[in-house]
Design an enzyme around this catalytic site. Structure first.
Site, short mmCIF file in Angstrom:
data_model
loop_
_atom_site.label_atom_id
_atom_site.label_comp_id
_atom_site.label_asym_id
_atom_site.label_seq_id
_atom_site.Cartn_x
_atom_site.Cartn_y
_atom_site.Cartn_z
N GLU A 1 24.57 37.94 31.74
CA GLU A 1 25.02 36.63 32.22
C GLU A 1 24.01 35.53 31.89
O GLU A 1 24.39 34.41 31.57
CB GLU A 1 25.29 36.70 33.72
CG GLU A 1 26.50 37.55 34.04
CD GLU A 1 26.80 37.65 35.53
OE1 GLU A 1 27.81 38.29 35.87
OE2 GLU A 1 26.04 37.08 36.34
N TYR B 1 33.79 35.79 32.64
CA TYR B 1 34.41 36.73 33.58
C TYR B 1 35.24 37.81 32.87
O TYR B 1 36.13 38.39 33.49
CB TYR B 1 35.29 35.97 34.57
CG TYR B 1 34.51 35.28 35.68
CD1 TYR B 1 33.74 35.99 36.58
CD2 TYR B 1 34.59 33.89 35.85
CE1 TYR B 1 33.05 35.37 37.62
CE2 TYR B 1 33.89 33.26 36.89
CZ TYR B 1 33.13 34.01 37.76
OH TYR B 1 32.45 33.40 38.79
N LYS C 1 29.61 26.80 42.20
CA LYS C 1 30.98 26.65 41.69
C LYS C 1 31.53 25.24 41.96
O LYS C 1 30.94 24.47 42.73
CB LYS C 1 31.86 27.73 42.34
CG LYS C 1 31.43 29.15 41.97
CD LYS C 1 32.47 30.17 42.42
CE LYS C 1 32.06 31.58 42.04
NZ LYS C 1 33.12 32.57 42.35
N HIS D 1 28.29 32.03 42.58
CA HIS D 1 28.33 33.33 41.91
C HIS D 1 26.89 33.80 41.74
O HIS D 1 26.00 32.99 41.50
CB HIS D 1 28.98 33.22 40.52
CG HIS D 1 28.75 34.43 39.67
ND1 HIS D 1 29.52 35.56 39.80
CD2 HIS D 1 27.79 34.72 38.76
CE1 HIS D 1 29.05 36.49 38.97
NE2 HIS D 1 28.00 36.00 38.33
N ASN E 1 34.55 30.07 46.53
CA ASN E 1 33.54 30.73 47.38
C ASN E 1 32.12 30.26 47.07
O ASN E 1 31.16 30.99 47.25
CB ASN E 1 33.70 32.26 47.34
CG ASN E 1 33.36 32.85 45.99
OD1 ASN E 1 33.23 32.14 45.00
ND2 ASN E 1 33.21 34.16 45.94
P1 CMP Z 1 32.25 35.97 41.69
O1 CMP Z 1 31.00 36.51 42.28
O2 CMP Z 1 32.14 34.69 40.94
O3 CMP Z 1 32.91 37.07 40.73
C1 CMP Z 1 34.29 37.11 40.47
C2 CMP Z 1 35.07 36.19 41.35
O4 CMP Z 1 36.45 36.47 41.45
C3 CMP Z 1 34.57 36.30 42.77
O5 CMP Z 1 33.28 35.73 42.87
C4 CMP Z 1 35.69 35.58 43.54
O6 CMP Z 1 35.48 34.17 43.59
C5 CMP Z 1 36.91 35.85 42.65
N1 CMP Z 1 37.92 36.70 43.29
C6 CMP Z 1 39.16 36.35 43.62
N2 CMP Z 1 39.82 37.36 44.20
C7 CMP Z 1 38.95 38.40 44.25
C8 CMP Z 1 39.03 39.73 44.73
N3 CMP Z 1 40.14 40.23 45.29
N4 CMP Z 1 37.93 40.52 44.61
C9 CMP Z 1 36.80 40.07 44.05
N5 CMP Z 1 36.67 38.80 43.56
C10 CMP Z 1 37.73 37.98 43.66
#
Ligand code: CMP
Length: 139
Positions: A126, A49, A9, A115, A112
């Site tokens: 995906e 997403y 990311k 992904h 974070n």
């Molecule tokens: P990712 O695995 O990229 O999939 C969806 C993303 O939404 C997740 O990682 C997080 O970076 C983001 N996100 C933000 N808030 C939440 C939440 N409460 N629960 C899950 N994903 C979240």
């Protein structure tokens, strides 16, 4: 053999840790069989997403994912989906186990670092979202 879609990311790309994250994939037996750096458009991020479009964090997620370039790759290996998720750690870096990518590089639940696909069906969807079959170099 299994494939999964991984995205490094914008936060991790900005931290200059693409190579460190690739090393973790390789040490875990995951091969990079397709890769592309891209600055996602709004439409890219919303499409990728789409499953989260009704969640309260959707707008912030799209804003973050379009804030800078990402590195997108297909990883191939035995149990690639689960293995990549083990390497990543929990979605919320505060809950991520020590030594995982998110524990080491992530700063918040949005920023974070990575992904990874969460299952076989999502992995197939995906991967197809970003790569054609002729762009995947399986060995
Ligand atoms: P990712 O695995 O990229 O999939 C969806 C993303 O939404 C997740 O990682 C997080 O970076 C983001 N996100 C933000 N808030 C939440 C939440 N409460 N629960 C899950 N994903 C979240």
């Amino acid at each position: 053999m299994q494939r999964t879609l991984s995205i490094i990311k914008p936060d991790a790309v900005a931290k200059n840790v693409i190579g460190e994250i690739y090393t973790r994939f390789e040490r875990a037996g995951l091969k990079v069989v397709a890769a592309r750096m891209k600055h996602l458009s709004q439409a890219d991020a919303e499409g990728f997403y789409a499953v989260h479009k009704d969640r309260p964090f959707f707008a912030d997620l799209v804003k973050f994912m379009t804030s800078g370039p990402v590195m997108i790759q297909v990883l191939e290996g035995q149990d690639a989906i689960a293995r990549n998720r083990e390497l990543m750690g929990a979605t919320d870096p505060r809950q991520a186990a020590p030594g995982t990518i998110r524990a080491d590089f992530a700063t918040s639940i949005d920023a974070n670092a990575v992904h990874g696909s969460d299952g076989e069906d999502t992995a197939a969807q995906e991967i197809a979202f970003f790569f054609g079959d002729d762009e995947i170099y399986s060995r």
